[in-house]
Design a protein around this motif. Structure first.
Motif, PDB file in Angstrom:
ATOM      1  N   ASP A  56       1.263  -0.854  -0.008  1.00  0.00           N
ATOM      2  CA  ASP A  56      -0.074   0.505  -0.250  1.00  0.00           C
ATOM      3  C   ASP A  56       0.418   1.526   0.143  1.00  0.00           C
ATOM      4  O   ASP A  56       1.799   1.944   1.078  1.00  0.00           O
ATOM      5  CB  ASP A  56      -0.795   0.116   1.464  1.00  0.00           C
ATOM      6  CG  ASP A  56      -2.152   1.195   1.104  1.00  0.00           C
ATOM      7  OD1 ASP A  56      -1.592   1.265   0.410  1.00  0.00           O
ATOM      8  OD2 ASP A  56      -2.729   0.963   1.994  1.00  0.00           O
ATOM      9  N   ASN A  57       0.938   2.098  -1.128  1.00  0.00           N
ATOM     10  CA  ASN A  57       2.224   3.130  -1.559  1.00  0.00           C
ATOM     11  C   ASN A  57       1.403   4.036  -0.661  1.00  0.00           C
ATOM     12  O   ASN A  57       2.640   5.214  -0.344  1.00  0.00           O
ATOM     13  CB  ASN A  57       2.015   3.558  -3.762  1.00  0.00           C
ATOM     14  CG  ASN A  57       2.190   4.791  -3.091  1.00  0.00           C
ATOM     15  OD1 ASN A  57       3.900   4.451  -3.157  1.00  0.00           O
ATOM     16  ND2 ASN A  57       1.700   5.509  -3.369  1.00  0.00           N
ATOM     17  N   HIS A  58      -0.193   4.702   0.148  1.00  0.00           N
ATOM     18  CA  HIS A  58      -0.187   5.390   1.064  1.00  0.00           C
ATOM     19  C   HIS A  58      -1.422   5.287   1.974  1.00  0.00           C
ATOM     20  O   HIS A  58      -2.752   5.234   1.087  1.00  0.00           O
ATOM     21  CB  HIS A  58      -0.740   6.551   0.011  1.00  0.00           C
ATOM     22  CG  HIS A  58      -1.095   8.192   0.067  1.00  0.00           C
ATOM     23  ND1 HIS A  58       0.671   9.313  -0.111  1.00  0.00           N
ATOM     24  CD2 HIS A  58      -2.206   8.747   1.348  1.00  0.00           C
ATOM     25  CE1 HIS A  58      -0.401  10.205   1.341  1.00  0.00           C
ATOM     26  NE2 HIS A  58      -1.519   9.798   1.571  1.00  0.00           N
TER      27      HIS A  58
ATOM     28  N   THR B 271      -4.634   3.158  -1.257  1.00  0.00           N
ATOM     29  CA  THR B 271      -6.071   2.625  -0.605  1.00  0.00           C
ATOM     30  C   THR B 271      -6.073   4.290  -0.228  1.00  0.00           C
ATOM     31  O   THR B 271      -7.443   4.702   0.021  1.00  0.00           O
ATOM     32  CB  THR B 271      -6.321   2.142   1.614  1.00  0.00           C
ATOM     33  OG1 THR B 271      -5.166   2.068   1.960  1.00  0.00           O
ATOM     34  CG2 THR B 271      -5.499   1.115   0.528  1.00  0.00           C
ATOM     35  N   ASP B 272      -5.057   5.032   0.423  1.00  0.00           N
ATOM     36  CA  ASP B 272      -5.453   6.505   1.197  1.00  0.00           C
ATOM     37  C   ASP B 272      -5.969   5.981   2.689  1.00  0.00           C
ATOM     38  O   ASP B 272      -7.325   7.091   3.024  1.00  0.00           O
ATOM     39  CB  ASP B 272      -5.664   7.826  -0.042  1.00  0.00           C
ATOM     40  CG  ASP B 272      -5.869   8.911   0.969  1.00  0.00           C
ATOM     41  OD1 ASP B 272      -4.948   9.600   1.570  1.00  0.00           O
ATOM     42  OD2 ASP B 272      -7.035  10.144   0.515  1.00  0.00           O
TER      43      ASP B 272
ATOM     44  N   LEU C 285      -8.072  -4.048   2.233  1.00  0.00           N
ATOM     45  CA  LEU C 285      -8.785  -4.272   0.718  1.00  0.00           C
ATOM     46  C   LEU C 285      -8.468  -3.833  -0.123  1.00  0.00           C
ATOM     47  O   LEU C 285      -9.336  -3.904  -1.656  1.00  0.00           O
ATOM     48  CB  LEU C 285      -9.939  -2.880   1.366  1.00  0.00           C
ATOM     49  CG  LEU C 285     -10.876  -3.494   2.826  1.00  0.00           C
ATOM     50  CD1 LEU C 285     -11.093  -1.952   2.921  1.00  0.00           C
ATOM     51  CD2 LEU C 285     -11.163  -4.748   2.250  1.00  0.00           C
ATOM     52  N   ILE C 286      -7.458  -3.213   0.117  1.00  0.00           N
ATOM     53  CA  ILE C 286      -6.094  -3.521  -1.724  1.00  0.00           C
ATOM     54  C   ILE C 286      -6.306  -4.899  -2.410  1.00  0.00           C
ATOM     55  O   ILE C 286      -6.193  -3.716  -4.113  1.00  0.00           O
ATOM     56  CB  ILE C 286      -5.122  -2.679  -1.333  1.00  0.00           C
ATOM     57  CG1 ILE C 286      -4.093  -2.082  -2.444  1.00  0.00           C
ATOM     58  CG2 ILE C 286      -3.655  -4.172  -1.305  1.00  0.00           C
ATOM     59  CD1 ILE C 286      -3.041  -1.037  -2.027  1.00  0.00           C
TER      60      ILE C 286
ATOM     61  N   ALA D 187      -6.127   4.509  -6.668  1.00  0.00           N
ATOM     62  CA  ALA D 187      -6.716   4.633  -5.157  1.00  0.00           C
ATOM     63  C   ALA D 187      -8.297   3.768  -5.321  1.00  0.00           C
ATOM     64  O   ALA D 187      -7.981   3.373  -6.972  1.00  0.00           O
ATOM     65  CB  ALA D 187      -6.258   5.939  -4.279  1.00  0.00           C
ATOM     66  N   GLY D 188      -8.800   3.563  -4.462  1.00  0.00           N
ATOM     67  CA  GLY D 188      -9.797   3.051  -4.947  1.00  0.00           C
ATOM     68  C   GLY D 188     -10.876   3.979  -6.228  1.00  0.00           C
ATOM     69  O   GLY D 188     -11.914   3.233  -6.547  1.00  0.00           O
ATOM     70  N   ASN D 189      -9.997   4.892  -5.478  1.00  0.00           N
ATOM     71  CA  ASN D 189     -11.499   5.877  -7.029  1.00  0.00           C
ATOM     72  C   ASN D 189     -11.283   5.174  -7.846  1.00  0.00           C
ATOM     73  O   ASN D 189     -12.269   6.017  -8.839  1.00  0.00           O
ATOM     74  CB  ASN D 189     -11.466   7.555  -6.249  1.00  0.00           C
ATOM     75  CG  ASN D 189      -9.371   7.570  -6.834  1.00  0.00           C
ATOM     76  OD1 ASN D 189      -9.103   7.180  -6.622  1.00  0.00           O
ATOM     77  ND2 ASN D 189     -10.393   9.351  -6.709  1.00  0.00           N
TER      78      ASN D 189
END
Length: 294
Positions: free
Chosen positions: A34-36, A239-240, A258-259, A212-214
């Protein structure tokens, strides 16, 4: 490390229907990172501790998290978390929306000096998130944002660190600043929000784009278009958390575990084998931030 109970930010629950964490997705066979994320922010009816976040992530094939700061307190928390957990690396910065408040109090220079000190720690691997935000900050706050952004660029270069950019409704100004001042060698657009044309501009400069998820949202065709024109060697995933929860769990608390939803969506969009994409995403993350476990 700092006890999360000693510094925690509560996310507003107003207007949200379902505040329980979703069930875990099917694990990834090839690990990713997860990058962020912002794991200092408590979310949901039953907030997860840092250890619980990391354990849930590991169980589904997410082997590390880049924990990002946005002010002095969260940056210190991030650095402490990274120093104490082999699956955490830290990014430290004054968020562009926080910079005007520090400037108004006459404390922006002192705040950036704290970030400079934190950046010297070995498991702090990025300056971020920094950048420009023309959505939440009015004209009066823009000079402080530009001052802070340029100071953070200088810190990334000074410490030879990656830089994570926050860019909201400020695409042209961010790109112009990077060109004028000179971007750090490893520059990441956190939660990339541009279109295909911007992605091609970023590609010319060798920037990384973090999705990200968006990207899974129905109204985010611009992000999917950008994804498809981006070299796979420049794609990251994040994920942010606790924000931007991907489909099919949108609207519920987000977390690194959840990624896999986002990664599987990226693989479908790119028409690439899931394991192949996971391996590429992991390699890209390690190229930007270095190894998680020393």
């Amino acid at each position: 490390m700092s006890d999360p109970s000693q510094y925690v930010r509560e996310r507003s629950k107003e207007g949200r229907k379902e505040l329980r964490y979703p069930a875990a997705p099917v694990p990834l066979a090839v690990p990713v990172y997860d990058n962020h994320a912002h794991l200092e922010i408590a979310d949901g009816d039953e907030p997860l501790s840092l250890g619980e976040q990391l354990d849930r992530a590991l169980a589904v094939g997410v082997h590390g998290v880049v924990q990002a700061g946005g002010d002095i307190e969260s940056s210190r928390w991030s650095a402490d978390a990274a120093a104490s957990h082999p699956r955490v690396l830290a990014a430290v910065a004054i968020h562009p929306n926080e910079a005007p408040a520090y400037a108004e109090a006459g404390e922006l220079g002192d705040a950036i000096a704290v970030i400079d000190e934190l950046a010297a720690q070995p498991r702090v691997r990025a300056i971020g998130e920094t950048g420009l935000d023309f959505f939440r900050t009015g004209e009066e706050g823009l000079p402080a944002q530009f001052e802070s952004f340029e100071a953070h660029i200088a810190l990334a270069k000074k410490h030879a660190l990656a830089m994570q950019i926050h860019d909201r409704d400020a695409h042209d100004a961010v790109l112009e600043t990077l060109t004028r001042v000179g971007a750090p060698e490893r520059t990441v657009f956190h939660c990339f929000s541009g279109d295909a044309a911007m992605a091609l501009t970023c590609a010319e400069e060798g920037y990384y784009l973090s999705f990200a998820g968006n990207v899974t949202f129905k109204n985010a065709q611009n992000l999917r278009d950008a994804l498809k024109v981006t070299s796979r060697e420049r794609i990251l995933v994040e994920t942010d958390a606790p924000f931007l929860t991907p489909e099919p769990t949108r609207g519920r608390p987000n977390a690194p575990y959840l990624i896999p939803h986002t990664v599987r969506f990226l693989a479908r969009e790119l028409d690439v084998e899931l394991d192949e994409l996971c391996a590429q995403l992991a390699a890209n993350t390690l190229a930007v931030y270095g190894a998680f476990e020393d």
